[in-house]
Structure formats: structure tokens, C-alpha cells
Design a protein around this motif. Structure first.
Motif, PDB file in Angstrom:
ATOM      1  N   MET A   1     -17.088 -53.128 -20.396  1.00  0.00           N
ATOM      2  CA  MET A   1     -17.326 -52.001 -19.486  1.00  0.00           C
ATOM      3  C   MET A   1     -18.319 -52.398 -18.394  1.00  0.00           C
ATOM      4  SD  MET A   1     -17.389 -48.782 -22.177  1.00  0.00           S
ATOM      5  CE  MET A   1     -18.506 -47.869 -21.172  1.00  0.00           C
ATOM      6  N   MET A   2     -19.358 -53.134 -18.768  1.00  0.00           N
ATOM      7  CA  MET A   2     -20.354 -53.582 -17.794  1.00  0.00           C
ATOM      8  C   MET A   2     -19.709 -54.536 -16.781  1.00  0.00           C
ATOM      9  SD  MET A   2     -23.386 -53.743 -16.461  1.00  0.00           S
ATOM     10  CE  MET A   2     -24.559 -53.021 -17.578  1.00  0.00           C
ATOM     11  N   ASP A   3     -18.887 -55.458 -17.265  1.00  0.00           N
ATOM     12  CA  ASP A   3     -18.228 -56.412 -16.371  1.00  0.00           C
ATOM     13  C   ASP A   3     -17.299 -55.694 -15.389  1.00  0.00           C
ATOM     14  OD1 ASP A   3     -19.608 -58.450 -17.600  1.00  0.00           O
ATOM     15  OD2 ASP A   3     -17.929 -59.092 -18.859  1.00  0.00           O
ATOM     16  N   LYS A   4     -16.584 -54.683 -15.882  1.00  0.00           N
ATOM     17  CA  LYS A   4     -15.701 -53.909 -14.995  1.00  0.00           C
ATOM     18  C   LYS A   4     -16.520 -53.162 -13.947  1.00  0.00           C
ATOM     19  CE  LYS A   4     -11.986 -53.403 -18.344  1.00  0.00           C
ATOM     20  NZ  LYS A   4     -11.360 -52.563 -19.355  1.00  0.00           N
ATOM     21  N   LYS A   5     -17.649 -52.610 -14.372  1.00  0.00           N
ATOM     22  CA  LYS A   5     -18.538 -51.901 -13.441  1.00  0.00           C
ATOM     23  C   LYS A   5     -19.039 -52.856 -12.365  1.00  0.00           C
ATOM     24  CE  LYS A   5     -23.043 -49.750 -13.144  1.00  0.00           C
ATOM     25  NZ  LYS A   5     -24.372 -50.154 -13.423  1.00  0.00           N
ATOM     26  N   ILE A   6     -19.396 -54.069 -12.763  1.00  0.00           N
ATOM     27  CA  ILE A   6     -19.887 -55.072 -11.820  1.00  0.00           C
ATOM     28  C   ILE A   6     -18.804 -55.418 -10.796  1.00  0.00           C
ATOM     29  CG2 ILE A   6     -20.544 -57.515 -11.632  1.00  0.00           C
ATOM     30  CD1 ILE A   6     -22.165 -57.095 -14.260  1.00  0.00           C
TER      31      ILE A   6
ATOM     32  N   GLN B   1     -26.371 -57.566  -0.158  1.00  0.00           N
ATOM     33  CA  GLN B   1     -25.529 -58.214  -1.166  1.00  0.00           C
ATOM     34  C   GLN B   1     -26.391 -58.917  -2.216  1.00  0.00           C
ATOM     35  OE1 GLN B   1     -22.388 -60.749   0.343  1.00  0.00           O
ATOM     36  NE2 GLN B   1     -22.494 -62.052  -1.458  1.00  0.00           N
ATOM     37  N   HIS B   2     -27.411 -59.640  -1.769  1.00  0.00           N
ATOM     38  CA  HIS B   2     -28.275 -60.345  -2.718  1.00  0.00           C
ATOM     39  C   HIS B   2     -29.018 -59.371  -3.634  1.00  0.00           C
ATOM     40  CE1 HIS B   2     -28.342 -64.117   0.019  1.00  0.00           C
ATOM     41  NE2 HIS B   2     -27.320 -64.121  -0.797  1.00  0.00           N
ATOM     42  N   LEU B   3     -29.505 -58.268  -3.064  1.00  0.00           N
ATOM     43  CA  LEU B   3     -30.182 -57.256  -3.886  1.00  0.00           C
ATOM     44  C   LEU B   3     -29.230 -56.644  -4.910  1.00  0.00           C
ATOM     45  CD1 LEU B   3     -32.388 -55.415  -1.230  1.00  0.00           C
ATOM     46  CD2 LEU B   3     -33.188 -56.790  -3.170  1.00  0.00           C
ATOM     47  N   THR B   4     -28.008 -56.365  -4.467  1.00  0.00           N
ATOM     48  CA  THR B   4     -27.000 -55.792  -5.363  1.00  0.00           C
ATOM     49  C   THR B   4     -26.677 -56.765  -6.493  1.00  0.00           C
ATOM     50  OG1 THR B   4     -26.050 -54.503  -3.557  1.00  0.00           O
ATOM     51  CG2 THR B   4     -24.654 -54.845  -5.495  1.00  0.00           C
ATOM     52  N   GLU B   5     -26.457 -58.037  -6.131  1.00  0.00           N
ATOM     53  CA  GLU B   5     -26.144 -59.045  -7.138  1.00  0.00           C
ATOM     54  C   GLU B   5     -27.294 -59.192  -8.140  1.00  0.00           C
ATOM     55  OE1 GLU B   5     -25.303 -62.430  -4.688  1.00  0.00           O
ATOM     56  OE2 GLU B   5     -23.224 -61.821  -4.359  1.00  0.00           O
TER      57      GLU B   5
ATOM     58  N   TYR C   1     -27.042 -58.366 -12.034  1.00  0.00           N
ATOM     59  CA  TYR C   1     -27.399 -59.420 -12.992  1.00  0.00           C
ATOM     60  C   TYR C   1     -28.452 -58.905 -13.975  1.00  0.00           C
ATOM     61  CZ  TYR C   1     -29.387 -63.693 -14.912  1.00  0.00           C
ATOM     62  OH  TYR C   1     -29.852 -64.647 -15.772  1.00  0.00           O
ATOM     63  N   ASN C   2     -29.458 -58.201 -13.455  1.00  0.00           N
ATOM     64  CA  ASN C   2     -30.516 -57.658 -14.314  1.00  0.00           C
ATOM     65  C   ASN C   2     -29.969 -56.623 -15.295  1.00  0.00           C
ATOM     66  OD1 ASN C   2     -32.498 -59.285 -13.192  1.00  0.00           O
ATOM     67  ND2 ASN C   2     -33.151 -57.745 -11.708  1.00  0.00           N
TER      68      ASN C   2
ATOM     69  N   HIS D   1     -27.441 -57.454 -22.476  1.00  0.00           N
ATOM     70  CA  HIS D   1     -27.382 -58.604 -23.387  1.00  0.00           C
ATOM     71  C   HIS D   1     -28.594 -58.596 -24.337  1.00  0.00           C
ATOM     72  CE1 HIS D   1     -26.541 -62.630 -24.838  1.00  0.00           C
ATOM     73  NE2 HIS D   1     -27.786 -62.970 -24.549  1.00  0.00           N
ATOM     74  N   CYS D   2     -29.774 -58.336 -23.789  1.00  0.00           N
ATOM     75  CA  CYS D   2     -30.997 -58.283 -24.619  1.00  0.00           C
ATOM     76  C   CYS D   2     -30.926 -57.146 -25.635  1.00  0.00           C
ATOM     77  CB  CYS D   2     -32.235 -58.135 -23.747  1.00  0.00           C
ATOM     78  SG  CYS D   2     -32.622 -59.627 -22.810  1.00  0.00           S
ATOM     79  N   GLU D   3     -30.409 -56.002 -25.216  1.00  0.00           N
ATOM     80  CA  GLU D   3     -30.245 -54.877 -26.144  1.00  0.00           C
ATOM     81  C   GLU D   3     -29.305 -55.258 -27.286  1.00  0.00           C
ATOM     82  OE1 GLU D   3     -28.892 -51.581 -23.763  1.00  0.00           O
ATOM     83  OE2 GLU D   3     -30.822 -51.392 -22.728  1.00  0.00           O
ATOM     84  N   HIS D   4     -28.220 -55.957 -26.935  1.00  0.00           N
ATOM     85  CA  HIS D   4     -27.256 -56.380 -27.959  1.00  0.00           C
ATOM     86  C   HIS D   4     -27.894 -57.387 -28.920  1.00  0.00           C
ATOM     87  CE1 HIS D   4     -23.634 -55.169 -25.255  1.00  0.00           C
ATOM     88  NE2 HIS D   4     -24.103 -54.149 -25.940  1.00  0.00           N
TER      89      HIS D   4
END
Length: 194
Positions: A134-139, A69-73, A77-78, A84-87
Motif C-alpha cells: 500500500m505504501m509503495d502504491k501511494k508513493i 521534487q527532492h523534498l517530496t522524494e 523515503y522517510n 519499515h522501522c515500525e514493522h
């Protein structure tokens, strides 16, 4: 031949002592939960949970699930940070290009240029919002899948109270059970060491 039954009774006595220890610790830990959850954790449920914890395998399973779970989170997050950095880079590039265009623009074309730049700015903002959504939904989908994986694993391991559900109250109950298991693992480590 008489040695074998004696070994079984010693082993059985140790298991019984361990079960009693785990059960009494669970009963003590349950008192810290809200009363609505305390009422749902009957003596027999706690006894079954203590039995499931006797050999320590469930602790290992829970720790493994927690690590996954921690690795997935962290991964999610990354990914979100990368987007966010690309934007941010796209926005900075747009601002830079707009400044350059304004500096080289003839005064009679200024109104048209500003209008085009405003449209370009709005289009970029819309794209950013859509990609973030879309990213938030994927998360959310990935985290929901991890919860289902955890429920399935714990159910297969025979841990009472775990089964696949999306009911918020049942999920909260399962989270409380996991918290009990993690707290008990710390106490159990001290018991085994003594």
C-alpha cells in the motif's frame, strides 16, 4: 526621443545575441542525446526553447520544481523508512513475546503454542507485505502526480515539448529536455557572468 529607439535596438541586439548563444549551446548539447531523441528536436523546437530561456524565468521554474521534487522524494523515503522501522519493531516484539511464552510453557502445550505462534508469525508477515504494498502504491501515485504538476507548470510557462502525458517515450523526451535546460543553465550562468 531618439534615445528610446536606440535603447530598444541595443536591448534587441542583446536579446538576439543571447538567443543565438542559447540556440548554439542547445544544438551542441543535443548531440550528446541518443539519435532517436536528436531527430525529434528540430531546429525550430530548439529555437523556441532558446527563446523561452532568454529571460531566465524558466531556469527558476525548473529549479523550483526540482526542489519540490527532492523534498517530496525525501518525505516519501522517510515515510517508507518509518513504516519499515515500525514493522521491524513489531517483528522484534513478536519474537520476544514468543520466547517468553516458550519459556513458561508446559511441555504438553508446546505443540499447540508453536502452532499458534506460527500462525501469528504468518499473519504479521502478511500484514507487513500488505502495508508495504500500500505504501509503495501511494508513493507511485504521489510521484506520478508530481510529474503531472511539473508538466503542467512547464506547459503553462510556454516551454516547448511539455504537456501532460503518461507515454513513456514522451516522458523520456521531456526528461531529456529538462536535462538540456539544467546543463544549459550552468553554461548560461558563465555566459552572463562574462
Amino acid at each position: 526621443m531618439d534615445v528610446y529607439p536606440a535603447v530598444i535596438s541595443i536591448d534587441s541586439a542583446k536579446q538576439q545575441e543571447r538567443h543565438y548563444f542559447l540556440l548554439s549551446e542547445l544544438q551542441a548539447l543535443v548531440k550528446d542525446l541518443p539519435s532517436s531523441y536528436q531527430q525529434r528536436l528540430s531546429y525550430s523546437t530548439l529555437s523556441d526553447l532558446a527563446l523561452a530561456l532568454i529571460d531566465g524565468t524558466v531556469y527558476d521554474i525548473v529549479q523550483g520544481l526540482l526542489d519540490i521534487q527532492h523534498l517530496t522524494e525525501k518525505n516519501l523515503y522517510n515515510q517508507r523508512q518509518k513504516l519499515h522501522c515500525e514493522h521491524q519493531a513489531l517483528k522484534q516484539d513478536l519474537v520476544r513475546r514468543h520466547k517468553e511464552s516458550l519459556q513458561s510453557c508446559k511441555s504438553h502445550n508446546l505443540a499447540l503454542l508453536k502452532s499458534n505462534q506460527q500462525a501469528e508469525q504468518e499473519a504479521l508477515e502478511m500484514r507487513v507485505r500488505e502495508e508495504q504494498s500500500m505504501m509503495d502504491k501511494k508513493i507511485v501515485v504521489e510521484i506520478d502526480q508530481k510529474v503531472i504538476d511539473q508538466q503542467t507548470t512547464l506547459e503553462k510557462a510556454g516551454v516547448p515539448g511539455f504537456y501532460t502525458t503518461t507515454n513513456p517515450q514522451e516522458l523520456m523526451m521531456q526528461m531529456n529536455l529538462l536535462e538540456l535546460i539544467l546543463k544549459l543553465q550552468q553554461k548560461d550562468t558563465q555566459f552572463v557572468a562574462s
